[in-house]
Design a protein around this motif. Structure first.
Motif, PDB file in Angstrom:
ATOM      1  N   ASP A  83      29.802 -48.681  57.257  1.00  0.00           N
ATOM      2  CA  ASP A  83      29.301 -50.087  57.306  1.00  0.00           C
ATOM      3  C   ASP A  83      28.914 -50.602  56.029  1.00  0.00           C
ATOM      4  O   ASP A  83      28.961 -51.812  55.647  1.00  0.00           O
ATOM      5  CB  ASP A  83      27.778 -50.318  57.932  1.00  0.00           C
ATOM      6  N   LEU A  86      32.077 -52.519  54.789  1.00  0.00           N
ATOM      7  CA  LEU A  86      32.048 -53.754  55.404  1.00  0.00           C
ATOM      8  C   LEU A  86      31.339 -54.691  54.624  1.00  0.00           C
ATOM      9  O   LEU A  86      31.640 -55.935  54.504  1.00  0.00           O
ATOM     10  CB  LEU A  86      31.807 -53.483  56.989  1.00  0.00           C
ATOM     11  N   PRO A 101      34.399 -55.662  62.326  1.00  0.00           N
ATOM     12  CA  PRO A 101      34.294 -54.174  62.480  1.00  0.00           C
ATOM     13  C   PRO A 101      34.851 -53.729  63.713  1.00  0.00           C
ATOM     14  O   PRO A 101      34.844 -54.336  64.688  1.00  0.00           O
ATOM     15  CB  PRO A 101      32.892 -53.588  62.023  1.00  0.00           C
ATOM     16  N   TYR A 208      29.023 -54.186  68.740  1.00  0.00           N
ATOM     17  CA  TYR A 208      29.249 -53.413  67.665  1.00  0.00           C
ATOM     18  C   TYR A 208      28.063 -52.491  67.749  1.00  0.00           C
ATOM     19  O   TYR A 208      28.063 -51.138  67.569  1.00  0.00           O
ATOM     20  CB  TYR A 208      29.478 -53.988  66.451  1.00  0.00           C
ATOM     21  N   ILE A 225      38.344 -52.090  59.498  1.00  0.00           N
ATOM     22  CA  ILE A 225      37.863 -53.398  59.487  1.00  0.00           C
ATOM     23  C   ILE A 225      39.285 -54.241  59.517  1.00  0.00           C
ATOM     24  O   ILE A 225      40.195 -53.909  58.986  1.00  0.00           O
ATOM     25  CB  ILE A 225      37.260 -53.436  57.913  1.00  0.00           C
TER      26      ILE A 225
END
Length: 406
Positions: A83, A86, A101, A208, A225
């Motif tokens: 994360d 991202l 994602p 998500y 991603i």
């Protein structure tokens, strides 16, 4: 021009007068061209179908995913996209149009509805997935930002999942079970068919954050991603910027990247190179039969020269020039090859279409114009190359010796 027309007429008369022999003569060319066209049509049909499917991915898309070399796997070191990566890409990279994602499930991908069950690709994603993957909704709606923030137990399914579970035509409002959790179906994605032999409609898309909760153990998070850029010409710059950011974030100094950045165009080009190489190799192998057919034509033309020795002598005696005799026999050889090429082209396409139709889920045969031109060009070349020796023999005959020939 008159000479050419007369030579052409004489060649056609000779071919017609020996119809069965002409057919048997061209058999090698027919088989050779048919083999080449059948092979090319099957491979190019697959390539054409793949290129059409890749057009749906968008040329301005990028995928970022983790990669671990074999040596690193032996050392117990595994690359991960998290994360944090991202958020870093979203905040620091300019020119991104949409980014989402992709979190695959760590549990079984079995989905239940009543007494029926099926396997599907259960993934967690965001509302941007729809734009990045050009996904359209047939019934209901797609995932929203509020679904993700609230970790709602909702999902969007593909038509294959609907059919395998015997859900209603419009499954919106039904509940399916995933990993002992119930999820409400809020949308049905339009059918996209197969790509590279893989089913694209067996998806189950969850918010998500809901998928994170189902997976548990966020320390082992490894996501993919996907993103699209605003301008196609910015794709290389965006890709390089992401690469530098991730190398710095992962503290990579001098080593190979522990991630991969791939565009849809790169994947398309790679597959095109493979299919082109396969077409070239297979076409080269079967084209050997064209050479065999050419040798057969040269043999028959030499026999024809011997049979028509007195005719050649008479033509020369009444004033036929050397180049006229040469042209007549060359045209006859050329016409035999071109007629064989035409018949082989039709038979090859029919064979390729038939073979493609017999293979389950295989795309239809496709014959590009370059293959047609190449087949006729090669047939003409065979006719000229293997017809030159008999034609030269006929043109060089002495008229007196030819008239005495029995």
């Amino acid at each position: 021009m008159f000479t050419f027309i007369e030579c052409l007429r004489a060649a056609l008369i000779s071919i017609k007068a020996h119809g069965l022999r002409s057919l048997l003569t061209t058999l090698g060319i027919i088989i050779g061209v048919a083999s080449v066209i059948a092979t090319v049509s099957i491979v190019q049909g697959l390539s054409f179908n793949i290129n059409q499917q890749f057009e749906g991915l968008g040329a301005n898309s990028l995928s970022v995913y983790s990669y671990t070399s074999f040596d690193d796997q032996l050392r117990g070191r595994f690359g991960r996209i998290t994360d944090r990566d991202l958020q870093l890409i979203s905040a620091r990279v300019n020119g991104i149009q949409s980014i989402t994602p992709i979190l695959a499930s760590r549990f079984t991908s079995q989905v239940h509805y009543g007494a029926r069950s099926t396997y599907g690709r259960v993934i967690g994603t965001s509302e941007s997935y729809r734009n990045v993957n050009q996904l359209f909704i047939e019934h209901g709606r797609f995932l929203s930002a509020s679904d993700n923030q609230s970790r709602r137990r909702v999902c969007v399914i593909g038509v294959t999942v609907r059919d395998n579970l015997s859900l209603p035509e419009n499954p919106v409002g039904e509940y399916i079970e995933i990993n002992n959790e119930w999820f409400k179906v809020i949308g049905l994605a339009e059918a996209k068919g197969e790509m590279l032999g893989l089913q694209q409609d067996d998806i189950v898309l969850l918010p998500y954050n809901s998928m994170q909760r189902l997976n548990g153990n966020a320390a082992e998070l490894d996501i993919q991603i996907q993103l699209t850029v605003q301008q196609l010409d910015e794709l290389p710059d965006v890709s390089e910027h992401i690469r530098q950011l991730l190398r710095k974030s992962h503290r990579i100094e001098g080593d190979d990247d522990d991630f991969k950045i791939q565009s849809a165009q790169q994947l398309k080009d790679s597959i095109s190179q493979i299919t082109s190489a396969v077409t070239l190799v297979m076409g080269g192998i079967v084209s050997i039969s064209l050479l065999v057919g050419g040798i057969g034509i040269m043999n028959i033309m030499l026999v024809s020269v011997t049979e028509r020795t007195r005719e050649i002598g008479i033509c020369k005696a009444i004033g036929a020039k050397r180049h006229v005799i040469l042209l007549q026999f060359l045209l006859e050889s050329l016409l035999l090859c071109l007629l064989g090429g035409l018949v082989g082209l039709l038979m090859g396409y029919a064979a390729g279409a038939g073979i493609a139709a017999m293979i389950p889920n295989f795309p239809p045969a496709h014959v590009p114009l370059w293959a047609v031109a190449l087949s006729f060009g090669f047939s003409a070349l065979v006719g000229l190359v293997f017809g030159i020796a008999p034609a030269a023999k006929a043109a060089n005959l002495d008229p007196i010796d030819a008239l005495r020939y029995e």
